[in-house]
Design a protein around this motif. Structure first.
Motif, mmCIF file in Angstrom:
data_model
loop_
_atom_site.group_PDB
_atom_site.id
_atom_site.type_symbol
_atom_site.label_atom_id
_atom_site.label_comp_id
_atom_site.label_asym_id
_atom_site.label_seq_id
_atom_site.Cartn_x
_atom_site.Cartn_y
_atom_site.Cartn_z
ATOM 1 N N ARG A 110 0.403 -2.263 -12.050
ATOM 2 C CA ARG A 110 -0.874 -1.552 -12.176
ATOM 3 C C ARG A 110 -0.580 -0.115 -12.590
ATOM 4 O O ARG A 110 0.231 0.568 -11.975
ATOM 5 C CB ARG A 110 -1.607 -1.590 -10.840
ATOM 6 N N GLU A 115 -3.600 4.225 -4.493
ATOM 7 C CA GLU A 115 -3.524 4.008 -3.050
ATOM 8 C C GLU A 115 -2.495 2.951 -2.658
ATOM 9 O O GLU A 115 -2.072 2.885 -1.500
ATOM 10 C CB GLU A 115 -4.900 3.616 -2.497
ATOM 11 N N THR A 116 -2.058 2.133 -3.615
ATOM 12 C CA THR A 116 -1.061 1.107 -3.308
ATOM 13 C C THR A 116 0.373 1.621 -3.468
ATOM 14 O O THR A 116 1.318 0.912 -3.135
ATOM 15 C CB THR A 116 -1.251 -0.110 -4.228
ATOM 16 N N THR A 117 0.548 2.823 -3.980
ATOM 17 C CA THR A 117 1.884 3.366 -4.242
ATOM 18 C C THR A 117 2.554 3.784 -2.943
ATOM 19 O O THR A 117 1.975 4.544 -2.166
ATOM 20 C CB THR A 117 1.791 4.586 -5.180
#
Length: 486
Positions: A110, A115-117
């Motif tokens: 992505r 926020e997923t990092t």
């Protein structure tokens, strides 16, 4: 290595170490200095080999990245304190961490940091960003430009909205006036105020030119209508690829000589036809022979002066009315001494040109383009041909990801900034303003943040940029402007 191996290891109570195992070896991580130290009591030569093995083993681990982050923070503090950027560029840790950040962002499924990092990856990016920012501000010349390119790419890969890097490419629009009203161009129905970029704006833009790789004298109008082109060319540093786009009507032997003398690197002449009749249809003027003669004169003057620049390119906007002439257009270019042609599909901006779109005549278009490619090959000419409608999915788009909001800036003649050549939303005012205020304006940051999301600009949703559009989609050929109904 021997000196490093021999240092005495304090106790954990004294310094605070973490014991780690990697590659079958046991080492201590010194939290204070962010260095790996071997355990005592082993042969130095054998230990040296072991340390190298350990570093090779842990280089892809999270432990090693934590170590690099700590090491780079210390380097950054040292560089700031001593005002010495060499403390960064002479350190392998800096380049190792930069490479890790880049590889992570390039392979991330992505796009961007979100926020997923993981926190470690985000912190690593921000640290590398701070380091490049310092280098850009404390270096000059090609070294500064190299650091700027590196940071610009990282910020694009991170999809970071607020930039520390500077644009790599830019348009300087001398005017939005034009001496033609070509059928396919918005000039044919433009109702806005027609203005020239003031001469004084050159001094405002010049600092940006020194960090750019490409400076284009181009925009909505005819660039040669203003009288300060020599001063503008002189303000563009020699390292940059300076290029100018013209319809050719204002080319004269004197102007041609001026363009050579002031170091223009590339000149693009828009002709769009191989015959007088088709030229008159497309461009609304009976000037085909005159423009072709001036192209030939420029090539003759270059040859007489022993100059390789400006390199000439003839351009061709392909539509149903002129597509059949593309092979002859390639031959025409070769006859007048030009070795490069660029052709691309018509973008329909007004309803009365809809029937001219080659989207309605795809098979015929592909056949003619293939013939033009064969002619170019036989003539020894470089042809940038439009992507064929029958191209595979993988080849239907030139570039998979738009980088314009990071790499590019369009300095308009009316003093406003727009983010690309097809999105006319104003991001701020550049004349009389501070760079950081318009380059990182709220509108610019939102554009970067929302790209490829359901909140992206309508201009982006219906993108017709030659590098990013999918030619198999009708929307890539139709961009009806509200002004066209005026």
């Amino acid at each position: 290595m021997a000196g490093f191996i021999r240092q005495k290891i304090p106790t954990r109570a004294e310094r605070g170490f973490q014991q780690l195992t990697a590659g079958g070896r046991v080492v201590l991580l010194d939290r204070a200095s962010a260095r790996f130290l071997p355990l005592e009591g082993e042969d130095h030569e054998r230990e040296a080999s072991g340390i190298l093995s350990i570093l090779r083993t842990i280089k892809d681990s999270r432990v090693a990245q934590h170590w690099l982050v700590r090491q780079c923070r210390a380097l950054l503090d040292e560089a700031r304190l001593a005002d010495q950027p060499r403390a960064l560029t002479d350190a392998r840790a800096f380049y190792a961490l930069e490479r890790r950040v880049r590889e992570y962002l390039e392979t991330k499924p992505r796009w961007g940091i979100d926020e997923t990092t993981p926190a470690l990856e985000r912190d690593s990016f921000l640290l590398v960003r701070d380091m490049f920012d310092l280098l850009i501000r404390r270096t000059a010349g090609e070294e500064q430009r190299a650091h700027n390119r590196s940071l610009n790419r990282l910020e694009m890969l991170a999809k970071w909205p607020e930039l520390r890097s500077f644009p790599l490419r830019g348009y300087f629009e001398t005017t939005n006036r034009c001496n033609l009203r070509c059928r396919m161009c918005g000039q044919s129905f433009f109702r806005g105020e027609r203005v020239d970029m003031p001469r004084e704006a050159i001094a405002e833009a010049a600092p940006l030119f020194h960090l750019m790789d490409d400076v284009s004298i181009f925009g909505y109008g005819e660039a040669l209508l203003v009288d300060y082109i020599p001063e503008l060319l002189d303000a563009i540093p020699p390292h940059a690829n300076s290029w100018l786009v013209t319809n050719g009507l204002l080319m004269t032997p004197d102007r041609n000589r001026m363009l050579i003398a002031h170091g223009l690197k590339s000149l693009f002449v828009s002709i769009d036809a191989a015959s007088r009749e088709t030229y008159r249809f497309v461009r609304g003027a009976d000037a085909f022979e005159r423009v072709v003669a001036q192209v030939r004169d420029l090539e003759d003057q270059k040859r007489a002066l022993g100059s390789a620049t400006p390199r000439l390119t003839l351009t061709f906007v392909a539509m149903r009315r002129n597509i059949g002439e593309l092979p002859d257009f390639v031959r025409l270019a070769r006859r007048v001494g030009v070795d490069r042609v660029i052709a691309d599909y018509l973008i329909v901006y007004s309803e009365d040109m809809r029937e001219q779109s080659l989207f309605l005549d795809q098979e015929h278009s592909d056949r003619v383009v293939e013939e033009a490619v064969r002619v170019a090959r036989a003539e020894g000419l470089e042809l940038t041909a439009p992507i064929r409608f029958g191209a595979s999915v993988e080849r239907a788009v030139r570039k998979a990801r738009c980088a314009e909001p990071w790499e590019f800036i369009y300095l308009r003649a009316d003093g406003l900034v727009q983010p690309c050549c097809t999105n006319t939303d104003a991001m701020g005012r550049w004349t009389g303003g501070r760079f950081a205020e318009y380059w990182n304006s709220p509108d610019y940051q939102n554009l970067r943040r929302n790209l490829y999301t359901d909140r992206q600009s309508p201009w982006c949703r219906g993108c017709v940029h030659v590098c990013y559009r999918d030619v198999r989609r009708e929307s890539a050929h139709l961009h009806i402007m509200p002004e066209s109904a005026a």
